[in-house]
Motif scaffolding. Structure first.
Motif, PDB file in Angstrom:
ATOM      1  N   ASP A  49      49.391 -15.398 -27.493  1.00  0.00           N
ATOM      2  CA  ASP A  49      49.052 -15.039 -26.122  1.00  0.00           C
ATOM      3  C   ASP A  49      49.260 -13.537 -25.958  1.00  0.00           C
ATOM      4  N   TYR A  50      48.341 -12.931 -25.236  1.00  0.00           N
ATOM      5  CA  TYR A  50      48.296 -11.482 -25.046  1.00  0.00           C
ATOM      6  C   TYR A  50      48.459 -11.220 -23.565  1.00  0.00           C
ATOM      7  N   TRP A  51      49.452 -10.421 -23.188  1.00  0.00           N
ATOM      8  CA  TRP A  51      49.757 -10.181 -21.783  1.00  0.00           C
ATOM      9  C   TRP A  51      49.426  -8.747 -21.414  1.00  0.00           C
ATOM     10  N   HIS A  61      48.078 -10.551 -16.416  1.00  0.00           N
ATOM     11  CA  HIS A  61      46.895 -11.200 -16.984  1.00  0.00           C
ATOM     12  C   HIS A  61      47.324 -11.769 -18.337  1.00  0.00           C
ATOM     13  N   VAL A  62      47.124 -13.066 -18.530  1.00  0.00           N
ATOM     14  CA  VAL A  62      47.531 -13.737 -19.759  1.00  0.00           C
ATOM     15  C   VAL A  62      46.284 -14.265 -20.463  1.00  0.00           C
ATOM     16  N   PHE A  63      46.086 -13.799 -21.707  1.00  0.00           N
ATOM     17  CA  PHE A  63      44.966 -14.240 -22.531  1.00  0.00           C
ATOM     18  C   PHE A  63      45.511 -15.193 -23.591  1.00  0.00           C
ATOM     19  N   ILE A  76      45.463 -15.171 -14.338  1.00  0.00           N
ATOM     20  CA  ILE A  76      46.080 -14.059 -13.615  1.00  0.00           C
ATOM     21  C   ILE A  76      47.210 -14.616 -12.767  1.00  0.00           C
ATOM     22  N   LEU A  77      48.419 -14.110 -13.017  1.00  0.00           N
ATOM     23  CA  LEU A  77      49.602 -14.618 -12.336  1.00  0.00           C
ATOM     24  C   LEU A  77      50.154 -13.593 -11.348  1.00  0.00           C
ATOM     25  N   ILE A  82      56.146 -17.907 -12.832  1.00  0.00           N
ATOM     26  CA  ILE A  82      57.039 -18.038 -13.987  1.00  0.00           C
ATOM     27  C   ILE A  82      56.187 -18.416 -15.185  1.00  0.00           C
ATOM     28  N   ILE A  83      56.454 -17.770 -16.322  1.00  0.00           N
ATOM     29  CA  ILE A  83      55.668 -18.005 -17.535  1.00  0.00           C
ATOM     30  C   ILE A  83      56.592 -18.075 -18.741  1.00  0.00           C
ATOM     31  N   SER A  84      56.115 -18.742 -19.780  1.00  0.00           N
ATOM     32  CA  SER A  84      56.814 -18.795 -21.063  1.00  0.00           C
ATOM     33  C   SER A  84      55.852 -18.370 -22.159  1.00  0.00           C
TER      34      SER A  84
END
Length: 105
Positions: A49-51, A61-63, A76-77, A82-84
């Motif tokens: 994953d690429y942030w 933005h999480v790819f 898009i957060l 909250i992300i892992s």
């Protein structure tokens, strides 16, 4: 009105510049690279994953879902999300922890 710290100047690339880099040999034909949000990344690097932080809008933005053709998913957060990371699912991060602090004026 809340203010953030002075913005960090990030050099983003245009599609035209990306193509010129390929034409002059900076980017090799056998390299699998992508232009994502103005940043050049190597799509074969095995990055799960690429942030990309959007400091202006205070978003992440999480790819994800990497294929030979690039990342198939973009989420898009907001800063309260909250992300892992995929490689460390037990590690939870609030987007606001990644952003510069808000400075009250």
């Amino acid at each position: 009105m809340p203010k953030t710290q002075p913005p960090v100047k990030l050099r983003l690339w245009t599609i035209e510049e990306y193509h010129r880099m390929a034409e002059v040999g900076i980017l090799q034909p056998d390299e699998s690279v992508e232009l994502i949000a103005g940043q050049i990344i190597n799509a074969q690097s095995g990055i799960a994953d690429y942030w990309v932080l959007n400091l202006k809008n205070r978003q992440l933005h999480v790819f994800r879902q990497q294929t030979p053709d690039g990342y198939q998913s973009e989420v898009i957060l907001a800063e309260d999300a909250i992300i892992s990371p995929l490689q460390f699912p037990s590690c939870t991060i609030t987007v606001s922890e990644l952003l510069p602090p808000v400075i009250e004026s």
